[in-house]
Design a protein around this motif. Structure first.
Motif, PDB file in Angstrom:
ATOM      1  N   TRP A  42      39.920  28.619  25.621  1.00  0.00           N
ATOM      2  CA  TRP A  42      40.989  29.598  25.800  1.00  0.00           C
ATOM      3  C   TRP A  42      40.561  30.800  26.642  1.00  0.00           C
ATOM      4  CZ3 TRP A  42      40.921  34.348  22.994  1.00  0.00           C
ATOM      5  CH2 TRP A  42      39.914  34.454  22.031  1.00  0.00           C
ATOM      6  N   VAL A  43      39.303  30.804  27.103  1.00  0.00           N
ATOM      7  CA  VAL A  43      38.847  31.785  28.087  1.00  0.00           C
ATOM      8  C   VAL A  43      39.004  31.124  29.447  1.00  0.00           C
ATOM      9  CG1 VAL A  43      36.875  33.080  28.981  1.00  0.00           C
ATOM     10  CG2 VAL A  43      37.257  32.911  26.513  1.00  0.00           C
ATOM     11  N   LEU A  57      42.073  35.733  28.959  1.00  0.00           N
ATOM     12  CA  LEU A  57      42.351  34.951  27.753  1.00  0.00           C
ATOM     13  C   LEU A  57      43.694  34.250  27.883  1.00  0.00           C
ATOM     14  CD1 LEU A  57      41.281  37.546  25.028  1.00  0.00           C
ATOM     15  CD2 LEU A  57      39.873  35.873  26.260  1.00  0.00           C
ATOM     16  N   LEU A  62      44.816  29.446  22.697  1.00  0.00           N
ATOM     17  CA  LEU A  62      44.338  29.975  21.415  1.00  0.00           C
ATOM     18  C   LEU A  62      45.242  29.529  20.271  1.00  0.00           C
ATOM     19  CD1 LEU A  62      42.499  31.872  19.719  1.00  0.00           C
ATOM     20  CD2 LEU A  62      44.091  33.707  20.301  1.00  0.00           C
ATOM     21  N   ILE A  83      39.350  43.070  29.196  1.00  0.00           N
ATOM     22  CA  ILE A  83      40.075  41.858  28.810  1.00  0.00           C
ATOM     23  C   ILE A  83      41.417  41.809  29.522  1.00  0.00           C
ATOM     24  CG2 ILE A  83      41.132  40.604  26.868  1.00  0.00           C
ATOM     25  CD1 ILE A  83      38.094  40.677  26.659  1.00  0.00           C
ATOM     26  N   LEU A 134      40.147  39.561  19.630  1.00  0.00           N
ATOM     27  CA  LEU A 134      38.807  39.872  20.131  1.00  0.00           C
ATOM     28  C   LEU A 134      37.722  39.469  19.136  1.00  0.00           C
ATOM     29  CD1 LEU A 134      39.428  43.282  21.904  1.00  0.00           C
ATOM     30  CD2 LEU A 134      39.348  40.978  22.896  1.00  0.00           C
ATOM     31  N   ARG A 136      37.938  36.859  17.203  1.00  0.00           N
ATOM     32  CA  ARG A 136      37.843  35.408  17.410  1.00  0.00           C
ATOM     33  C   ARG A 136      37.017  35.111  18.661  1.00  0.00           C
ATOM     34  NH1 ARG A 136      40.813  30.426  17.001  1.00  0.00           N
ATOM     35  NH2 ARG A 136      39.508  28.986  18.158  1.00  0.00           N
ATOM     36  N   LEU A 137      37.245  35.877  19.735  1.00  0.00           N
ATOM     37  CA  LEU A 137      36.487  35.678  20.964  1.00  0.00           C
ATOM     38  C   LEU A 137      34.992  35.881  20.702  1.00  0.00           C
ATOM     39  CD1 LEU A 137      36.290  35.219  24.017  1.00  0.00           C
ATOM     40  CD2 LEU A 137      36.737  37.657  24.315  1.00  0.00           C
ATOM     41  N   ASP A 140      33.692  32.909  18.748  1.00  0.00           N
ATOM     42  CA  ASP A 140      33.598  31.688  19.564  1.00  0.00           C
ATOM     43  C   ASP A 140      32.422  31.766  20.544  1.00  0.00           C
ATOM     44  OD1 ASP A 140      35.772  30.726  18.233  1.00  0.00           O
ATOM     45  OD2 ASP A 140      37.118  30.681  19.983  1.00  0.00           O
ATOM     46  N   VAL A 141      32.201  32.923  21.144  1.00  0.00           N
ATOM     47  CA  VAL A 141      31.091  33.076  22.083  1.00  0.00           C
ATOM     48  C   VAL A 141      29.756  32.987  21.339  1.00  0.00           C
ATOM     49  CG1 VAL A 141      29.943  34.713  23.640  1.00  0.00           C
ATOM     50  CG2 VAL A 141      32.416  34.344  23.807  1.00  0.00           C
TER      51      VAL A 141
END
Length: 144
Positions: A42-43, A57, A62, A83, A134, A136-137, A140-141
């Motif tokens: 989703w990035v 994003l 997402l 972002i 953010l 979640r981002l 995930d990262v």
């Protein structure tokens, strides 16, 4: 009037969403995008605006949908992050009385990224919870 809040309403695919207007730095179109290897699906990559890189994003991915086919992005006005959120189209800026923002009474997986909803022509428009997105981002990262 003192408790009113202005929102940007926009469409992602066929669905309308909103964010507080205070989070909008700029709306841009057709800027070059550059892929980011090993990033969450989703990035969508990064874009360069006046020498500043913004991570793009895709909220539609997402939320479990297909990648959005667009070149329009909202650059967010955040203190510590650069972002951008991909959107299909801008609908309007709207002032909403604080009492007209509905809370989500039974949050679940389908509503975890929303802080509430407002009415637009009888339909519910969900307000994106940018801090939660953010988080979640970052997760995930970190786990990639």
């Amino acid at each position: 009037m003192a408790n009113d809040c202005k929102y940007l309403l926009f469409r992602v695919g066929s669905k309308p969403y909103a964010i507080p207007a205070s989070l909008v730095r700029e709306i841009v179109t057709a800027l070059p995008r550059f892929p980011v290897p090993f990033a969450p699906r989703w990035v969508r990559g990064v874009l360069n605006r006046h020498g500043e890189p913004y991570v793009i994003l895709d909220v539609q991915v997402l939320l479990g949908g297909d990648p959005l086919d667009t070149r329009t992005d909202i650059l967010l006005a955040l203190d510590n992050d650069q972002i951008a959120v991909s959107i299909s189209e801008v609908l309007e800026f709207r002032t909403v009385a604080a009492g007209d923002l509905r809370t989500i009474s039974s949050p679940d997986e389908s509503t975890v990224y929303f802080s509430g909803a407002l009415d637009s022509a009888g339909d519910a428009v969900f307000v994106l919870d940018i801090p939660h997105v953010l988080e979640r981002l970052a997760d995930d990262v970190r786990n990639a």
